[in-house]
Enzyme design. Structure first.
Site, PDB file in Angstrom:
ATOM      1  N   HIS A 121      -0.235   5.013  29.702  1.00 49.77           N
ATOM      2  CA  HIS A 121      -0.247   5.872  28.521  1.00 49.77           C
ATOM      3  C   HIS A 121       0.139   7.307  28.894  1.00 49.77           C
ATOM      4  O   HIS A 121       0.270   7.650  30.065  1.00 49.77           O
ATOM      5  CB  HIS A 121      -1.645   5.906  27.888  1.00 49.77           C
ATOM      6  CG  HIS A 121      -2.029   4.640  27.206  1.00 49.77           C
ATOM      7  ND1 HIS A 121      -1.913   4.453  25.847  1.00 49.77           N
ATOM      8  CD2 HIS A 121      -2.546   3.481  27.695  1.00 49.77           C
ATOM      9  CE1 HIS A 121      -2.324   3.241  25.526  1.00 49.77           C
ATOM     10  NE2 HIS A 121      -2.717   2.629  26.638  1.00 49.77           N
ATOM     11  N   GLU A 140       5.702   8.463  23.196  1.00 55.02           N
ATOM     12  CA  GLU A 140       4.847   7.908  24.243  1.00 55.02           C
ATOM     13  C   GLU A 140       5.217   6.460  24.538  1.00 55.02           C
ATOM     14  O   GLU A 140       5.239   6.035  25.697  1.00 55.02           O
ATOM     15  CB  GLU A 140       3.380   7.981  23.808  1.00 55.02           C
ATOM     16  CG  GLU A 140       2.411   7.380  24.814  1.00 55.02           C
ATOM     17  CD  GLU A 140       0.982   7.300  24.305  1.00 55.02           C
ATOM     18  OE1 GLU A 140       0.123   6.811  25.061  1.00 55.02           O
ATOM     19  OE2 GLU A 140       0.728   7.721  23.161  1.00 55.02           O
ATOM     20  N   HIS A 156       1.230   1.085  23.315  1.00 54.48           N
ATOM     21  CA  HIS A 156       1.901   1.223  22.027  1.00 54.48           C
ATOM     22  C   HIS A 156       3.211   0.418  21.997  1.00 54.48           C
ATOM     23  O   HIS A 156       3.409  -0.475  22.805  1.00 54.48           O
ATOM     24  CB  HIS A 156       2.101   2.696  21.676  1.00 54.48           C
ATOM     25  CG  HIS A 156       0.853   3.506  21.872  1.00 54.48           C
ATOM     26  ND1 HIS A 156      -0.256   3.387  21.063  1.00 54.48           N
ATOM     27  CD2 HIS A 156       0.512   4.417  22.840  1.00 54.48           C
ATOM     28  CE1 HIS A 156      -1.215   4.190  21.494  1.00 54.48           C
ATOM     29  NE2 HIS A 156      -0.779   4.822  22.570  1.00 54.48           N
ATOM     30  N   GLU A 192      -3.676   7.911  31.719  1.00 53.07           N
ATOM     31  CA  GLU A 192      -2.989   8.914  30.883  1.00 53.07           C
ATOM     32  C   GLU A 192      -2.235   9.808  31.859  1.00 53.07           C
ATOM     33  O   GLU A 192      -2.826  10.622  32.570  1.00 53.07           O
ATOM     34  CB  GLU A 192      -4.000   9.718  30.074  1.00 53.07           C
ATOM     35  CG  GLU A 192      -4.864   8.903  29.124  1.00 53.07           C
ATOM     36  CD  GLU A 192      -4.160   8.568  27.813  1.00 53.07           C
ATOM     37  OE1 GLU A 192      -2.960   8.907  27.670  1.00 53.07           O
ATOM     38  OE2 GLU A 192      -4.807   7.973  26.938  1.00 53.07           O
TER      39      GLU A 192
END
Length: 313
Positions: free
Chosen positions: A195, A140, A103, A277
């Site tokens: 992430h 995030e 992101h 993650e």
């Protein structure tokens, strides 16, 4: 909420054979420390990183000062790229690692741009998403960039050439297809996309996402499935050791591994690549870890150890 490139679809079966591999690896290096996926909640845009992150970030390894010469009057010296640094000699000399911070903290200011559909080989998908956040607003995208900086420092200290897909130098994105192309163009020996998840309270732990066998359109993962599984298994086992975190209790059947075919960043890669993650930002206990600069350093160490193990064979 728009579908997050890093968020899991429902009703996926865990890869049971991966459990034995992860257990063997994590137990071999040290003792391990320490229901179905829910839909992620919308992320809160913006960079809300705690001030302790910068203070606790590790210093870059010292290198001898280069001998400077005056540039030719007809040519201006080329400034260094913000996403790569000079390397030092070490066990990873000659290796190239691409780090992909998931992101972008400013994506929320560019909704039209990140909603643009891009080709991921098998279908089309949003260019990028805002990602998720903790309930207190720690984004995030801020987490991923912080961990990526720490990871870069650790890998460079071992002599690796490190490239970031972006380094706070873009208004939004890059799009998921471009992220894949950056790793491909660099001829990376390994690519890791960093992430954090956004699931329901009580869903805890980390998981590493591996590319599925995909062939269609511009996607063909046939040559990277095996090497990527090796890379991901090593990262998962050594992430346990470094952080004390357990594998996800809601994805992957407690193996810490999950295989997906819907992520453009994996589908379009021609070099070994995985996503990690690191935890669930929406669970208070995981959020307490993710917002800790000390824990983020451990997370970076675990990822670096896994990459190093893979590259050394």
């Amino acid at each position: 909420m728009r579908h997050d490139e890093s968020l899991p679809p429902t009703h996926r079966r865990p890869a049971l054979s991966a459990a034995a591999a992860l257990t063997a690896l994590s137990l071999g290096v040290a003792g391990c420390g320490g229901g179905g996926a829910a839909q992620a909640q919308p992320g809160k845009g913006g960079d809300a990183a705690p001030s302790s992150a910068a203070a606790s970030a590790p210093a870059a390894p010292a290198t001898p000062s280069p001998v400077r010469t005056s540039p030719s009057p007809s040519r201006k010296p080329t400034p260094p790229s913000p996403s790569s640094r000079d390397t030092v000699s070490g066990p990873l000399s000659g290796k190239t690692v691409v780090i992909d911070p998931g992101h972008n903290p400013r994506n929320h200011l560019h909704t039209a741009e990140i909603n643009r559909q891009v080709d991921i080989g098998t279908t089309h998908k949003e260019c990028d998403t805002t990602g998720t956040s903790t309930n207190s607003g720690y984004a995030e995208a801020s987490f991923t960039l912080d961990v990526s900086h720490r990871l870069r420092t650790l890998l460079q200290a071992q002599g690796a050439r490190v490239v970031l897909t972006y380094d706070g130098d873009r208004a939004y994105g890059p799009c998921v297809d471009e992220r894949a192309r950056i790793g491909n163009k660099a001829g990376a020996d390994a690519v890791v996309s960093v992430h954090a998840d956004g699931s329901a309270v009580g869903n805890r732990g980390f998981h590493v996402i591996l590319p599925a066998a995909v062939r269609g359109g511009g996607a063909d993962t046939s040559t990277i499935v095996g090497p990527s599984r090796d890379l991901g298994t090593r990262i998962a086992g050594l992430f346990v050791r470094a952080t004390g975190s357990a594998p996800s209790n809601y994805i992957g059947g407690n193996t810490g591994l999950d295989t997906r075919k819907d992520l453009g960043g994996l589908n379009l890669s021609t070099v070994p690549k995985v996503f990690i993650e690191c935890g669930n930002m929406r669970d208070p206990k995981d959020a307490a870890l993710l917002t800790s600069a000390g824990w983020r350093q451990k997370a970076a160490q675990g990822i670096a150890d896994g990459i190093s193990s893979y590259l050394k064979g």
